[in-house]
Scaffold this active site. Sequence first.
Site, PDB file in Angstrom:
ATOM      1  N   ASP A   1     -10.797   3.173   3.677  1.00  0.00           N
ATOM      2  CA  ASP A   1     -11.029   1.746   3.785  1.00  0.00           C
ATOM      3  C   ASP A   1     -12.553   1.475   3.656  1.00  0.00           C
ATOM      4  O   ASP A   1     -13.049   0.394   3.106  1.00  0.00           O
ATOM      5  CB  ASP A   1     -10.687   0.905   4.866  1.00  0.00           C
ATOM      6  CG  ASP A   1      -9.321   0.126   4.646  1.00  0.00           C
ATOM      7  OD1 ASP A   1      -9.289  -0.317   3.273  1.00  0.00           O
ATOM      8  OD2 ASP A   1      -8.728  -0.088   5.918  1.00  0.00           O
TER       9      ASP A   1
ATOM     10  N   LYS B   1       0.779  -1.131  -0.107  1.00  0.00           N
ATOM     11  CA  LYS B   1      -0.116   0.027  -0.005  1.00  0.00           C
ATOM     12  C   LYS B   1       0.848   1.479  -0.057  1.00  0.00           C
ATOM     13  O   LYS B   1       0.698   2.283  -0.620  1.00  0.00           O
ATOM     14  CB  LYS B   1      -0.987   0.088   1.200  1.00  0.00           C
ATOM     15  CG  LYS B   1      -1.984  -1.029   1.062  1.00  0.00           C
ATOM     16  CD  LYS B   1      -2.910  -1.119   2.272  1.00  0.00           C
ATOM     17  CE  LYS B   1      -3.770  -2.430   2.119  1.00  0.00           C
ATOM     18  NZ  LYS B   1      -4.816  -2.841   3.344  1.00  0.00           N
TER      19      LYS B   1
ATOM     20  N   GLN C   1      -4.698  -1.232   9.748  1.00  0.00           N
ATOM     21  CA  GLN C   1      -4.421  -2.756   8.982  1.00  0.00           C
ATOM     22  C   GLN C   1      -5.067  -3.791   9.617  1.00  0.00           C
ATOM     23  O   GLN C   1      -5.032  -3.746  10.900  1.00  0.00           O
ATOM     24  CB  GLN C   1      -3.160  -3.035   8.651  1.00  0.00           C
ATOM     25  CG  GLN C   1      -2.850  -4.418   7.740  1.00  0.00           C
ATOM     26  CD  GLN C   1      -3.576  -4.483   6.539  1.00  0.00           C
ATOM     27  OE1 GLN C   1      -3.531  -3.389   5.740  1.00  0.00           O
ATOM     28  NE2 GLN C   1      -3.864  -5.417   5.884  1.00  0.00           N
TER      29      GLN C   1
END
Length: 283
Positions: free
Chosen positions: A120, A53, A97
């Site tokens: 997200d 990422k 995460q």
Amino acid sequence: MPQIIDGKMVSAMIKDELKAQVTALKNEQGISICLAVIQVGNDPASTVYVGNKKKACAYIGIDSLSYELPEETTQAELVSLIRELNQKEEVTGILVQLPLPDHIEEDEIIRAIDPQKDVDGFHPQSVGALCIGQPGFISCTPAGIIQLLKRSGITIAGKECVIVGRSNIVGKPMALLLLRENATVTVAHSKTVNLQEITRRADILVVAVGRPRMITREYVKEGAVVIDVGIHRNEAGKLCGDVDYEDVAPVCSAITPVPGGVGPMTIAMLLYNCVEAGKAGRR
Ligand code: GUN
């Protein structure tokens, strides 16, 4: 043989579009975009994902800030870091995460993220907006699958779509997105009776069950489009999906490979969300 749906190529195309947009935002409006990435503990898979990422951010010209916190980090410490990042104007997106260590309550962490920075798309406000067709961040994997289908020339409207898996991250938002594209949608899951009967109805079958090579040709209608969200390592250490690719490929019209199918799209859509957050943050 079927059309191989090339996620690597489509994601590269999206990344290059975003890169041009980021450059223009910087040069013409002085907007810079910054993603804060938080990882708690050192799960090796998470470390690889987080690394990818950050690399992708750098490629399109987005800054990233890394917070690598020890496994023993408390709920309160993590919430407090998120609140601090919510307040920082230069941070335009926040990503925690998952999975988090067992002692941390994931829902509260997700709720702590400012919905304006929820790249997200996991915050209840983002999910609720998706559900009622209002603007908001969309979970990256299902958003990526929609882009993959569209950019591979596959029509969604009017199709029978079956999703296997009902997670908050993939299955549920996938159902809402396909519905928004005017598909007829069925969600199957681990308690579904006669799964094969249901999956064999699908013109487009999206598999996100998390079981290596579970979906064999008996589950697939001749000529269906098969999208494989799973990623596992087989006995030989080779990557494989939830779909038994060799068995299913000959009976379908199009299929995503693993790796190189859905995986790269998740990151492309994360970058898309980061750019949208950056634009909205500086208006
Ligand atoms: N863990 C597995 N997939 C994801 C994802 O899309 N976002 C985050 N934050 N964690 C994940």
